[in-house]
Design an enzyme around this catalytic site. Structure first.
Site, PDB file in Angstrom:
ATOM      1  N   GLY A  36       0.842  -1.183   0.000  1.00 43.43           N
ATOM      2  CA  GLY A  36       0.000   0.000   0.000  1.00 43.43           C
ATOM      3  C   GLY A  36       0.874   1.228   0.000  1.00 43.43           C
ATOM      4  N   ARG A  37       0.256   2.340   0.335  1.00 39.30           N
ATOM      5  CA  ARG A  37       0.993   3.590   0.419  1.00 39.30           C
ATOM      6  C   ARG A  37       2.148   3.498   1.406  1.00 39.30           C
ATOM      7  NH1 ARG A  37      -4.186   5.718   0.941  1.00 39.30           N
ATOM      8  NH2 ARG A  37      -3.886   5.116   3.077  1.00 39.30           N
ATOM      9  N   GLY A  39       3.565   0.689   3.164  1.00 37.54           N
ATOM     10  CA  GLY A  39       4.386  -0.472   3.460  1.00 37.54           C
ATOM     11  C   GLY A  39       3.745  -1.742   2.943  1.00 37.54           C
ATOM     12  N   ASP A 148     -11.161   6.465   1.144  1.00 40.81           N
ATOM     13  CA  ASP A 148     -10.196   5.937   0.181  1.00 40.81           C
ATOM     14  C   ASP A 148     -10.723   4.640  -0.448  1.00 40.81           C
ATOM     15  OD1 ASP A 148      -7.875   6.004  -1.294  1.00 40.81           O
ATOM     16  OD2 ASP A 148      -6.643   5.057   0.242  1.00 40.81           O
TER      17      ASP A 148
END
Ligand code: PIT
Length: 310
Positions: A36-37, A39, A148
């Site tokens: 993901g963003r 890790g 999101d």
């Protein structure tokens, strides 16, 4: 149409532990479930029970970065629903915070959508969207925004079923009536008009994302943003030729520029596209028809193929 299986543990309130995770869990560093963003997510096992779990390792060095992850933990602590991935434990060290979560094996919905070997039907989409709405309805009842939602943040429980769970509460937060939201413009196609305009975000901001199957894509990010702001879209693309009118109506009622006129999660669940069983029956017939005809060589796919001799 039954809900997905619950996590194999009761809901728990998690506080990040300062211990070393390594003595209690074995993280399988070779097995990456997703990135993901912030890790990577690895498969992991609780040593004392052998229970399979997923560990998300988040790099967080500064106080500010750690606060973001603590917020994610706070949010997950409040959410107990079969369509929302459950948090089991958390560990905090100097350089990272590890979230230990419920394990599901089906992978991202995103990968299923783009997989050419997997023929995603409209009925599949109904089942997916309905569960996302169930999860969202619960979140919104708890006064929490996800902010999101996208196919990368929806996990399939298994390859064989259409059951899903929502993940990534990294941007999620308690609804505050006067809060505006700054986001990174990484994937502009998913942004709601109020996010682009830096106006107040609210529950309908999540609902916009569900109408997203529509292409807003411009030639560049700027044009894409302008298309969103102008609410410029249509159903002329080839992808929509075989789609039911109910589906188009559903999307039309979500991609509404003014927040207050969009359907809520509860209203979405009552919309015929998600609730009309005779429609679902017809969609299922259509699927079977298609498979049947394909068996007989009546339908071919791909322009590169020549028509079969009938
Ligand atoms: C699984 C299986 C899998 C991925 C994940 C969990 C990832 C979950 C996740 C949860 C978050 C987040 C990012 C990823 O911010 O393939 O069981 O809260």
């Amino acid at each position: 149409s039954s809900p997905p299986p619950l996590a194999p543990f009761d809901h728990r309130i998690v506080t990040p532990k300062p211990h070393q995770i390594a003595t209690i869990y074995t993280i399988n560093r070779d097995e990456v479930l997703g990135g993901g963003r912030f890790g990577q997510v690895h498969k992991c096992t609780e040593n004392s029970t052998g229970m399979m779990l997923a560990a998300k390792i988040i790099k967080a060095r500064s106080q500010k970065e750690k606060d973001v992850v603590r917020n994610e933990i706070q949010v997950m602590n409040q959410l107990n629903h079969a369509n929302l991935i459950q948090l089991y434990a958390a560990f905090e060290s100097r350089h990272d915070i590890i979230l230990v979560m419920e394990y599901v094996e089906g992978g991202e919905l995103f990968d299923r959508i783009i997989d050419e070997n997997y023929n995603l039907t409209e009925l599949d989409t109904v089942l997916f969207i309905r569960q996302i709405c169930e999860g969202l309805q619960y979140m919104h009842k708890m006064y929490i925004l996800h902010l999101d939602l996208k196919p990368e943040n929806i996990l399939c429980v298994s390859r064989a079923t259409n059951k899903i769970k929502i993940i990534d509460f990294g941007l999620a937060r308690r609804y505050k009536p006067r809060e505006k939201l700054r986001v990174n413009f990484g994937t502009p196609e998913f942004l709601a008009p109020e996010v682009i305009n830096y106006e107040f975000v609210s529950f309908p901001t999540d609902m916009w994302s569900l109408g997203r199957p529509l292409p807003f894509l411009g030639d560049d990010d700027n044009e894409t943003l302008n298309n969103i702001l102008a609410c410029q879209w249509n159903f002329e693309e080839e992808e929509f030729t075989d789609i039911s009118d109910e589906a188009k109506d559903f999307i039309t009622r979500l991609l509404v520029k003014s927040k207050s006129w969009r359907m809520s999660a509860a209203e979405s669940l009552r919309h015929p596209w998600l609730s009309d069983r005779s429609l679902h029956y017809r969609l299922n017939q259509k699927v079977n028809d298609t498979l049947h005809k394909r068996d007989k060589g009546v339908i071919w796919s791909g322009d590169h193929l020549t028509k079969p001799q009938l």
